[in-house]
Design an enzyme around this catalytic site. Structure first.
Site, PDB file in Angstrom:
ATOM      1  N   HIS A  20      -1.363  -5.559   2.171  1.00  0.00           N
ATOM      2  CA  HIS A  20      -2.539  -6.422   2.127  1.00  0.00           C
ATOM      3  C   HIS A  20      -2.142  -7.771   1.543  1.00  0.00           C
ATOM      4  O   HIS A  20      -1.346  -7.830   0.605  1.00  0.00           O
ATOM      5  CB  HIS A  20      -3.638  -5.817   1.237  1.00  0.00           C
ATOM      6  CG  HIS A  20      -4.578  -4.943   1.972  1.00  0.00           C
ATOM      7  ND1 HIS A  20      -4.697  -3.595   1.731  1.00  0.00           N
ATOM      8  CD2 HIS A  20      -5.481  -5.234   2.942  1.00  0.00           C
ATOM      9  CE1 HIS A  20      -5.626  -3.082   2.521  1.00  0.00           C
ATOM     10  NE2 HIS A  20      -6.110  -4.059   3.273  1.00  0.00           N
ATOM     11  N   CYS A  75      -8.321  -1.400   7.630  1.00  0.00           N
ATOM     12  CA  CYS A  75      -6.904  -1.439   7.244  1.00  0.00           C
ATOM     13  C   CYS A  75      -6.382  -0.033   6.960  1.00  0.00           C
ATOM     14  O   CYS A  75      -5.323   0.353   7.454  1.00  0.00           O
ATOM     15  CB  CYS A  75      -6.698  -2.352   6.040  1.00  0.00           C
ATOM     16  SG  CYS A  75      -6.940  -4.097   6.420  1.00  0.00           S
ATOM     17  N   GLU A  88       0.829  -1.202   0.000  1.00  0.00           N
ATOM     18  CA  GLU A  88       0.000   0.000   0.000  1.00  0.00           C
ATOM     19  C   GLU A  88       0.864   1.253   0.000  1.00  0.00           C
ATOM     20  O   GLU A  88       1.806   1.366   0.766  1.00  0.00           O
ATOM     21  CB  GLU A  88      -0.947   0.011   1.199  1.00  0.00           C
ATOM     22  CG  GLU A  88      -1.913  -1.154   1.217  1.00  0.00           C
ATOM     23  CD  GLU A  88      -2.862  -1.199   0.033  1.00  0.00           C
ATOM     24  OE1 GLU A  88      -2.976  -0.209  -0.720  1.00  0.00           O
ATOM     25  OE2 GLU A  88      -3.503  -2.250  -0.142  1.00  0.00           O
TER      26      GLU A  88
END
Length: 179
Positions: A132, A109, A46
């Site tokens: 993730h 998240c 991410e």
């Protein structure tokens, strides 16, 4: 190098509280938060955490915030301080499918990722980010075509951590998306 794992609840607010306590107790130089993204078939590094909770489904405590800030009056977004491009290259070279994801969404998240990056602004030298991972094959319902990845492939997380400790600054590699 000491490695500690801390399980955070999938609950808005509670995850951030548990994360803050872990940061205070452990005082880490590097934090790699991990969450599961059902439907993805790759390890997703991410890049950006946004200051927005907008839950399409309730969390594990039934909370479903809509259009709320993670940190009141905080910046619109934070970028990961992990070398996501170098980690992408290392994970791929280690034989694991990986991608750079431009946003961690707007669920727990992202909530955790944003809170982590906000907390790290007051911890000079500490770096962090979010990764993730896909479903494990046993989590995919029978007859479903949802992508998954064997637990053994989660060694990719160790590759991310080792790369993050060794690489500074990040590499310049094309890994953006058009959508």
């Amino acid at each position: 190098m000491a490695v500690e794992a801390v399980e955070l609840p999938c609950v808005f607010g509670e995850a951030v509280t548990a994360l803050g306590e872990a940061l205070d107790v452990l005082g880490p130089d590097l934090v790699v938060c991990i969450g599961q993204a059902g439907g993805r078939g790759r390890v997703s590094l991410e890049r950006i955490a946004i200051n927005c909770d907008d839950a399409p489904i309730p969390d594990n405590a039934g909370n479903q915030p809509v259009d709320c800030q993670v940190v009141t009056d905080g910046p619109a977004a934070y970028c990961s301080s992990l070398p996501v491009k170098a980690a992408l290259q290392a994970v791929t070279m280690a034989g694991f499918p990986a991608e750079v994801s431009q946003t961690a969404g707007a669920y727990v998240c992202n909530h955790t990722f944003y809170a982590l990056m906000h907390a790290l602004t007051s911890r000079p030298g500490a770096r962090g980010g979010f990764v993730h991972v896909p479903f494990e094959p046993g989590q995919v319902p029978a007859g479903s075509a949802a992508p998954s990845m064997p637990v053994e492939s989660m060694e990719a997380i160790a590759v991310v951590a080792r790369t993050s400790l060794a690489q500074r600054p990040d590499r310049r590699l094309a890994a953006g998306s058009t959508h």
